[in-house]
Enzyme design. Sequence first.
Site, PDB file in Angstrom:
ATOM      1  N   ASP A 177      13.280  -2.202 -11.000  1.00  0.00           N
ATOM      2  CA  ASP A 177      12.170  -1.861 -10.311  1.00  0.00           C
ATOM      3  C   ASP A 177      11.179  -0.863 -11.287  1.00  0.00           C
ATOM      4  O   ASP A 177      10.634  -0.096 -10.981  1.00  0.00           O
ATOM      5  CB  ASP A 177      12.301  -0.901  -8.822  1.00  0.00           C
ATOM      6  CG  ASP A 177      13.102   0.192  -9.154  1.00  0.00           C
ATOM      7  OD1 ASP A 177      13.727   0.490  -9.991  1.00  0.00           O
ATOM      8  OD2 ASP A 177      12.940   1.228  -8.088  1.00  0.00           O
TER       9      ASP A 177
ATOM     10  N   ASN B 211      15.923  -3.191  -0.363  1.00  0.00           N
ATOM     11  CA  ASN B 211      17.141  -3.900  -0.428  1.00  0.00           C
ATOM     12  C   ASN B 211      18.047  -3.734   0.532  1.00  0.00           C
ATOM     13  O   ASN B 211      18.773  -4.792   0.895  1.00  0.00           O
ATOM     14  CB  ASN B 211      17.557  -3.402  -2.164  1.00  0.00           C
ATOM     15  CG  ASN B 211      17.148  -4.300  -3.194  1.00  0.00           C
ATOM     16  OD1 ASN B 211      16.343  -5.605  -2.809  1.00  0.00           O
ATOM     17  ND2 ASN B 211      17.059  -3.838  -4.306  1.00  0.00           N
TER      18      ASN B 211
ATOM     19  N   ASP C   7      13.342  -9.148  -4.401  1.00  0.00           N
ATOM     20  CA  ASP C   7      12.659  -9.992  -5.217  1.00  0.00           C
ATOM     21  C   ASP C   7      11.387 -10.331  -4.937  1.00  0.00           C
ATOM     22  O   ASP C   7      10.433 -10.423  -5.797  1.00  0.00           O
ATOM     23  CB  ASP C   7      13.755 -11.231  -5.462  1.00  0.00           C
ATOM     24  CG  ASP C   7      14.736 -11.284  -6.149  1.00  0.00           C
ATOM     25  OD1 ASP C   7      14.937  -9.896  -6.585  1.00  0.00           O
ATOM     26  OD2 ASP C   7      15.530 -11.946  -6.336  1.00  0.00           O
TER      27      ASP C   7
ATOM     28  N   ASP D 208       7.996   3.599 -11.594  1.00  0.00           N
ATOM     29  CA  ASP D 208       9.172   3.310 -10.821  1.00  0.00           C
ATOM     30  C   ASP D 208       8.874   3.464  -9.257  1.00  0.00           C
ATOM     31  O   ASP D 208       8.164   4.219  -8.735  1.00  0.00           O
ATOM     32  CB  ASP D 208      10.127   4.473 -11.296  1.00  0.00           C
ATOM     33  CG  ASP D 208      11.546   4.178 -10.642  1.00  0.00           C
ATOM     34  OD1 ASP D 208      12.341   3.453 -10.992  1.00  0.00           O
ATOM     35  OD2 ASP D 208      11.564   4.518  -9.328  1.00  0.00           O
TER      36      ASP D 208
END
Length: 313
Positions: free
Chosen positions: A236, A199, A208, A191
């Site tokens: 993620d 983001n 992305d 993770d």
Amino acid sequence: MMVTFRELEMYKNFDELAEDVIGLAKEILPDQLFYLSSMSEAQQIILKHSPNDTAIPIAEGLVLNLEDSLCSRIDFKNKQPLVYEDVKDGHALGAFEEKLEAANVRSYLGLPISFINGERFGTLCAVNDEKSQFDTKSITLLQRIVRMFTYYLDLERFAYRDSLTDLYNRHFLTRFFEGNSKAGGAVFFLDLDGFKKVNDLYGHDTGDVVLKEVASKLQQFTAVHPDALAIRLGGDEFLVCFTEPASAEELSGWANRLLDSLSDWEADYPLSASIGIAQYAAGGDCDLKELLQQADQALYQSKKAGKNRYTFY
């Protein structure tokens, strides 16, 4: 990401359709020995071939060094066939001449097979131990067969690949584990630390891009571990699945290598990764759901302990 032969084993009706491709090609040029191959960066594997009435040694499963194969000369970028009606007719083939003579190959027609995204799959080839004539109409018909086969390959590939990263997806993992868990192995549940911040600061388009870069790093890692698969579970969250047993020391070394890679960013993103490791024994009936829960619990401990680290279940 190159198509793997364990992936091909999951494609529905692959053997039947490959045989149809060979059969249709044989109807167009009945005097030729046809074979269908798949290619990696360094090797070519013969998947199917027509009945062999020539002196050319060939077998399904035969592995060739790509540098020793004429197929390495095919123009995949422009999807152009490679034609030698007589390999001895002054083509300046250099070292290939001796290899072709040893294999009794006198004529060759190779057609590229690529996925829609441009990644090469392999070839459909016609060879003979005698000189041949390959007319334009026959080549065009063979190209149409290849194009239809490509559509089938893409449909199968989409079922098992993540659309953003091109890594394997959860569906592939489930199908693969059904028949390949008996040897024992381990999973790394990864993770990203700080992905939400990326983001928020840079936007989802940049997010992305980061996910694609993570996929690239995982692909580089699995490239040197033939028994490892890289999977995107979603968001993620990623998984690296090792399909052979390994010691805790080996797993620790690999985990450290991944942590170093996933905390090194040219764009100076505030990113790292946490890993949860779960192992499964050989010979048992491993429950994938339970294994992922164990790895997830270990991942939670890595997060709780400060992130950018790994923990064994």
